[in-house]
Each structure stands twice: as C-alpha cells, then as structure tokens.
Motif scaffolding. Structure first.
Motif, PDB file in Angstrom:
ATOM      1  N   MET A 107       6.906   0.587  -1.537  1.00 46.08           N
ATOM      2  CA  MET A 107       5.878   0.052  -0.651  1.00 46.08           C
ATOM      3  C   MET A 107       5.473   1.120   0.369  1.00 46.08           C
ATOM      4  O   MET A 107       6.246   2.021   0.681  1.00 46.08           O
ATOM      5  CB  MET A 107       6.419  -1.170   0.093  1.00 46.08           C
ATOM      6  CG  MET A 107       6.832  -2.294  -0.809  1.00 46.08           C
ATOM      7  SD  MET A 107       7.670  -3.598   0.093  1.00 46.08           S
ATOM      8  CE  MET A 107       6.464  -4.019   1.325  1.00 46.08           C
ATOM      9  N   ALA A 108       4.265   0.985   0.896  1.00 51.05           N
ATOM     10  CA  ALA A 108       3.752   1.828   1.987  1.00 51.05           C
ATOM     11  C   ALA A 108       3.742   3.316   1.635  1.00 51.05           C
ATOM     12  O   ALA A 108       4.043   4.153   2.464  1.00 51.05           O
ATOM     13  CB  ALA A 108       4.545   1.583   3.254  1.00 51.05           C
ATOM     14  N   ILE A 109       3.368   3.631   0.412  1.00 51.72           N
ATOM     15  CA  ILE A 109       3.261   5.036   0.012  1.00 51.72           C
ATOM     16  C   ILE A 109       1.916   5.608   0.430  1.00 51.72           C
ATOM     17  O   ILE A 109       1.816   6.752   0.837  1.00 51.72           O
ATOM     18  CB  ILE A 109       3.474   5.185  -1.514  1.00 51.72           C
ATOM     19  CG1 ILE A 109       4.908   4.853  -1.855  1.00 51.72           C
ATOM     20  CG2 ILE A 109       3.125   6.574  -2.000  1.00 51.72           C
ATOM     21  CD1 ILE A 109       5.946   5.751  -1.231  1.00 51.72           C
ATOM     22  N   ALA A 110       0.853   4.821   0.351  1.00 52.89           N
ATOM     23  CA  ALA A 110      -0.470   5.294   0.761  1.00 52.89           C
ATOM     24  C   ALA A 110      -0.520   5.429   2.288  1.00 52.89           C
ATOM     25  O   ALA A 110       0.128   4.673   3.019  1.00 52.89           O
ATOM     26  CB  ALA A 110      -1.547   4.334   0.284  1.00 52.89           C
ATOM     27  N   GLU A 111      -1.289   6.404   2.758  1.00 52.16           N
ATOM     28  CA  GLU A 111      -1.393   6.625   4.212  1.00 52.16           C
ATOM     29  C   GLU A 111      -1.971   5.382   4.894  1.00 52.16           C
ATOM     30  O   GLU A 111      -2.891   4.746   4.382  1.00 52.16           O
ATOM     31  CB  GLU A 111      -2.292   7.833   4.484  1.00 52.16           C
ATOM     32  CG  GLU A 111      -2.223   8.322   5.918  1.00 52.16           C
ATOM     33  CD  GLU A 111      -0.821   8.705   6.368  1.00 52.16           C
ATOM     34  OE1 GLU A 111      -0.219   7.913   7.128  1.00 52.16           O
ATOM     35  OE2 GLU A 111      -0.328   9.765   5.976  1.00 52.16           O
ATOM     36  N   ALA A 149      -3.903   9.298  -0.634  1.00 52.99           N
ATOM     37  CA  ALA A 149      -3.102  10.234   0.156  1.00 52.99           C
ATOM     38  C   ALA A 149      -1.728   9.637   0.401  1.00 52.99           C
ATOM     39  O   ALA A 149      -1.612   8.568   0.994  1.00 52.99           O
ATOM     40  CB  ALA A 149      -3.794  10.506   1.493  1.00 52.99           C
ATOM     41  N   PRO A 150      -0.662  10.307  -0.049  1.00 51.06           N
ATOM     42  CA  PRO A 150       0.676   9.787   0.254  1.00 51.06           C
ATOM     43  C   PRO A 150       0.954   9.889   1.755  1.00 51.06           C
ATOM     44  O   PRO A 150       0.514  10.833   2.412  1.00 51.06           O
ATOM     45  CB  PRO A 150       1.613  10.684  -0.554  1.00 51.06           C
ATOM     46  CG  PRO A 150       0.840  11.917  -0.823  1.00 51.06           C
ATOM     47  CD  PRO A 150      -0.602  11.533  -0.828  1.00 51.06           C
ATOM     48  N   SER A 151       1.670   8.919   2.271  1.00 48.12           N
ATOM     49  CA  SER A 151       1.962   8.888   3.699  1.00 48.12           C
ATOM     50  C   SER A 151       2.740  10.124   4.126  1.00 48.12           C
ATOM     51  O   SER A 151       3.753  10.476   3.525  1.00 48.12           O
ATOM     52  CB  SER A 151       2.764   7.633   4.037  1.00 48.12           C
ATOM     53  OG  SER A 151       3.075   7.621   5.409  1.00 48.12           O
ATOM     54  N   SER A 152       2.263  10.757   5.185  1.00 44.42           N
ATOM     55  CA  SER A 152       2.918  11.963   5.691  1.00 44.42           C
ATOM     56  C   SER A 152       4.106  11.631   6.592  1.00 44.42           C
ATOM     57  O   SER A 152       4.870  12.524   6.950  1.00 44.42           O
ATOM     58  CB  SER A 152       1.904  12.818   6.456  1.00 44.42           C
ATOM     59  OG  SER A 152       1.356  12.081   7.541  1.00 44.42           O
ATOM     60  N   ARG A 153       4.289  10.367   6.944  1.00 47.46           N
ATOM     61  CA  ARG A 153       5.416   9.990   7.806  1.00 47.46           C
ATOM     62  C   ARG A 153       6.764  10.290   7.158  1.00 47.46           C
ATOM     63  O   ARG A 153       7.735  10.576   7.831  1.00 47.46           O
ATOM     64  CB  ARG A 153       5.364   8.494   8.131  1.00 47.46           C
ATOM     65  CG  ARG A 153       4.279   8.083   9.064  1.00 47.46           C
ATOM     66  CD  ARG A 153       4.339   6.569   9.266  1.00 47.46           C
ATOM     67  NE  ARG A 153       3.305   6.119  10.147  1.00 47.46           N
ATOM     68  CZ  ARG A 153       2.072   5.831   9.756  1.00 47.46           C
ATOM     69  NH1 ARG A 153       1.741   5.938   8.485  1.00 47.46           N
ATOM     70  NH2 ARG A 153       1.171   5.424  10.625  1.00 47.46           N
TER      71      ARG A 153
END
Length: 103
Positions: free
Chosen positions: A64-68, A84-88
């Motif tokens: 879950m929550a892979i997209a920015e 865009a993959p999440s940069s966090r």
C-alpha cells in the motif's frame, strides 16, 4: 513505448516463482513496517518484513501507499503522482530491489 539501451535495463536477480495452489496475500504499508516511531524504508522492509512474510507462509504481497501522495496521514489514498514511487521510503532503485527480493 520506452526501450532503454541494454546497459540501462533492469536485470532481475531471482527467477519467477512457481504459481501457488492457493493465494495467501499479505497486505503491508512499507512506511509502517518498522518497530521504531518513524517512516520505514524500502530496504528495511526488504530486510526485516519480507523474511517474516515468507516464514508465515504468505505467497503474495500487496504493498500500500507506493504511489507518491501529499499527505502521509492519508495512508496513500490521496495520490498525487500515479507513476512516481513515494520518495518517503527511499529511491526507485531501492523499491526495485524490494520487488526483486519479493519474487
């Protein structure tokens, strides 16, 4: 259609696993995959959570929550960058390593 030159193509380190008789899905949020009160990284998830998932007998992982997404409290449901993959949690290369290790 993007066709990168051979030196830029991603090489998988593991072969595709055989299809399981039954699907057992482990749903996870990479950023919440740490015992510490901070956002976990793709690398930490790969090194600590994936072995636990395998040990528990799961044969599929839903991340879950892979997209920015702009607001972390939304758990990734308010996407701002669908491709865009999440940069966090780390870099795109680290996400590729996690996905490769999961296979």
């Amino acid at each position: 259609f993007w066709q990168p030159p051979p030196e830029e193509q991603r090489r998988l380190h593991h072969q595709r696993p055989p299809l399981p008789a039954n699907l057992k899905i482990y749903e996870a949020h990479v950023g919440m995959g740490s015992i510490h009160p901070r956002v976990a990284t793709y690398t930490e998830f790969k090194d600590t959570v994936l072995p636990r998932i395998k040990r528990l007998g799961y044969n599929a992982v839903q991340l879950m929550a892979i997209a920015e997404h702009a607001f972390y409290g939304s758990f990734g449901y308010h996407v701002t960058g669908f491709f865009a993959p999440s940069s966090r949690q780390g870099t795109p290369e680290q996400l590729k390593e996690l996905i490769d290790a999961a296979h």
